[in-house]
Structures are given as structure tokens and as C-alpha cells.
Design an enzyme around this catalytic site. Structure first.
Site, PDB file in Angstrom:
ATOM      1  CE  LYS A  13      -2.073  -1.280   4.081  1.00  0.00           C
ATOM      2  NZ  LYS A  13      -1.413  -2.400   4.305  1.00  0.00           N
ATOM      3  NE  ARG A  88      -4.289  -1.135  10.041  1.00  0.00           N
ATOM      4  CZ  ARG A  88      -3.174  -0.488   9.312  1.00  0.00           C
ATOM      5  NH1 ARG A  88      -3.068   0.381   9.113  1.00  0.00           N
ATOM      6  NH2 ARG A  88      -1.898  -1.410   9.275  1.00  0.00           N
ATOM      7  NE  ARG A 124       7.534  -3.027   5.897  1.00  0.00           N
ATOM      8  CZ  ARG A 124       6.392  -2.917   5.879  1.00  0.00           C
ATOM      9  NH1 ARG A 124       5.619  -2.356   4.936  1.00  0.00           N
ATOM     10  NH2 ARG A 124       5.515  -2.908   7.269  1.00  0.00           N
ATOM     11  NE  ARG A 157       6.721  -0.526  10.168  1.00  0.00           N
ATOM     12  CZ  ARG A 157       5.438  -0.482   9.531  1.00  0.00           C
ATOM     13  NH1 ARG A 157       5.665   0.239   8.281  1.00  0.00           N
ATOM     14  NH2 ARG A 157       4.472  -1.009   9.894  1.00  0.00           N
ATOM     15  NE  ARG A 168       1.874  -5.093  11.404  1.00  0.00           N
ATOM     16  CZ  ARG A 168       2.758  -4.593  10.516  1.00  0.00           C
ATOM     17  NH1 ARG A 168       4.033  -5.156  10.467  1.00  0.00           N
ATOM     18  NH2 ARG A 168       2.488  -3.558   9.298  1.00  0.00           N
TER      19      ARG A 168
END
Ligand code: AMP
Length: 223
Positions: A13, A88, A124, A157, A168
Site C-alpha cells: 500500500k 482499518r 522489509r 520495524r 497483525r
């Protein structure tokens, strides 16, 4: 035009939002980035949000809705804006409509399997300075784990650590996925396969958006 990008963590996204912002000039509003910057600045709001974010849980509606209100009425958002990570859940989707009822909207789901999300997020890395996003497998930095733009050391992160990613994903399936039905009913829902390359996903989203913008302009003319 309000362009809502949703999909599981790691679906791209943020990356697609950045590309769309560059091409169409609609500002990208990333709720995750807004919250992370509050955390980094150590504001009271950031302190309240931090623990939840580190556990991969959703931050309270009161906080995120207030932040959205401050952002979407800025002059640069007048023609349109891109939402990354908001809404969300259904209650946030309804709050958004109450806040800005006049805006036309498109909700684009970037679909990705859980396994692909786990693989992607583990690789990531983000730049703590300029927020550039890399992936050690398919978009590595030029120099070992260092940002190409500002040469900062890249970071994983906290919420991209494996245990938190699973939480998540669970929250995504339990609370966010229902937006598919919500926006389908409103006839503004589109689905894109997020496992394709960044370029190909971008082309698909761009062609959808071009069509919607043309349709919206035609409707304006015939009013
Ligand atoms: P993201 O960068 O979109 O993956 O978001 C990172 C974290 O910020 C999420 O795991 C949540 O803790 C929080 N967050 C982002 N967007 C929202 C939202 N719309 N509502 C509540 N919490 C959010």
C-alpha cells in the site's frame, strides 16, 4: 476523489501510494507514518499509541480519527487524496464518510496471501530518516542495509518482527477484511493481485483510476 488502499501488511500500500501521489498529485496519507512520526517525536499522542503499535494492535479510533480530520481538509487534498492504512475497520470507514461525505471514493484491495506477507515483511527495511522502503530480496539498497538517498542505516520495524506480523495478519483478517463486503455493497470496490510486480500492480491501479476519474469528469459535465 478519495482513493482508499487496503490490504494485509506487506501488500505494498505504501509503495503504491507513493507512486500514485507522484503520478496524479493526490497526497498520500499514511496513518502508520503519521503515527510513527508522533512516536518518534515523543508526543503524548505518540506515547499513547506506541505500545499498541509495537504489539501490532490497532490504535484507538479517537486518536486516528482526530489525525485524519487534521489532514484531509488541508488545501492540497481538495482535489483528492490517497489513504494508506485508514480505514482499518467498518467503524473507521463510517467515521470517514461522516467527516467528508462529499468526496467520491474508490476502495482498492491489494490482495496478498499470508505466506507472501510473512516473507515480504521479514525482508522489509525502512530508512528512519526519509521513510524510504526497501526489501532485501526484491528491492535491495545499493549498499548493504544503507539508505540510497540519505545513507542512514536501514531498520527492521519493531512490528515487522515475526511474532508481531502474525498478530497483525490476524487483526487484518478479523477487522479489516470485512471492508471488502462493505465497499462491494457501495459499488466502489476493486481488487488487485498484490503478488504481481510493483510496476504491474501500479499499472493496474492507474488504469482503474484513469477510468474512474474520466467517469467522474463526465458526470460533472452532464450535471
Ligand atoms: P502500517 O504502517 O499501516 O502497517 O501501520 C502500523 C501500525 O499503526 C498498525 O499496526 C497499527 O498499530 C497502527 N495503525 C495504522 N493505521 C491505523 C488505523 N487506521 N487505526 C488504528 N491503528 C492504526
Amino acid at each position: 476523489m478519495r482513493i482508499i488502499l487496503f490490504g494485509p501488511p506487506g501488500s505494498g500500500k505504501g509503495t503504491q501510494g507513493n507512486l500514485l501521489e507522484k503520478k496524479y498529485g493526490f497526497p498520500k496519507i499514511s496513518m502508520g507514518d503519521l503515527l510513527r512520526s508522533e512516536v518518534q517525536d515523543g508526543t503524548p499522542l505518540g506515547k499513547e499509541a506506541e505500545a499498541k503499535m509495537n504489539r501490532g494492535e490497532l490504535v484507538s479510533d479517537d486518536i486516528v480519527v482526530k489525525m485524519i480530520k487534521n489532514r484531509i481538509f488541508k488545501p492540497e487534498c481538495q482535489k483528492g487524496y490517497i489513504m494508506d492504512g485508514f480505514p482499518r475497520d467498518i467503524s473507521q470507514a463510517q467515521r470517514l464518510e461522516e467527516i467528508d461525505p462529499a468526496s467520491e471514493e474508490m476502495a482498492i484491495e491489494i490482495y496478498l496471501s499470508d505466506q507472501a506477507a510473512l516473507n515480504r515483511l521479514g525482508a522489509r527495511r525502512v530508512c528512519p530518516d526519509c521513510d524510504a522502503i526497501y526489501n532485501l530480496i526484491n528491492k535491495p539498497p545499493k549498499k548493504d542495509e544503507t539508505c540510497d538517498v540519505c545513507e542512514e542505516k536501514l531498520m527492521l520495524r519493531d512490528d515487522d518482527k515475526p511474532g508481531v506480523i502474525k498478530d497483525r495478519l490476524k487483526i487484518y483478517h478479523e477487522q479489516t477484511e470485512v471492508l471488502i463486503e462493505y465497499y462491494s455493497r457501495k459499488k466502489v470496490y476493486f481488487r488487485i493481485d498484490g503478488e504481481e510486480t510493483v510496476e504491474s500492480v501500479f499499472q493496474h491501479i492507474s488504469s482503474l483510476l484513469d477510468k474512474e476519474l474520466a467517469r467522474s469528469q463526465e458526470a460533472e459535465v452532464t450535471k
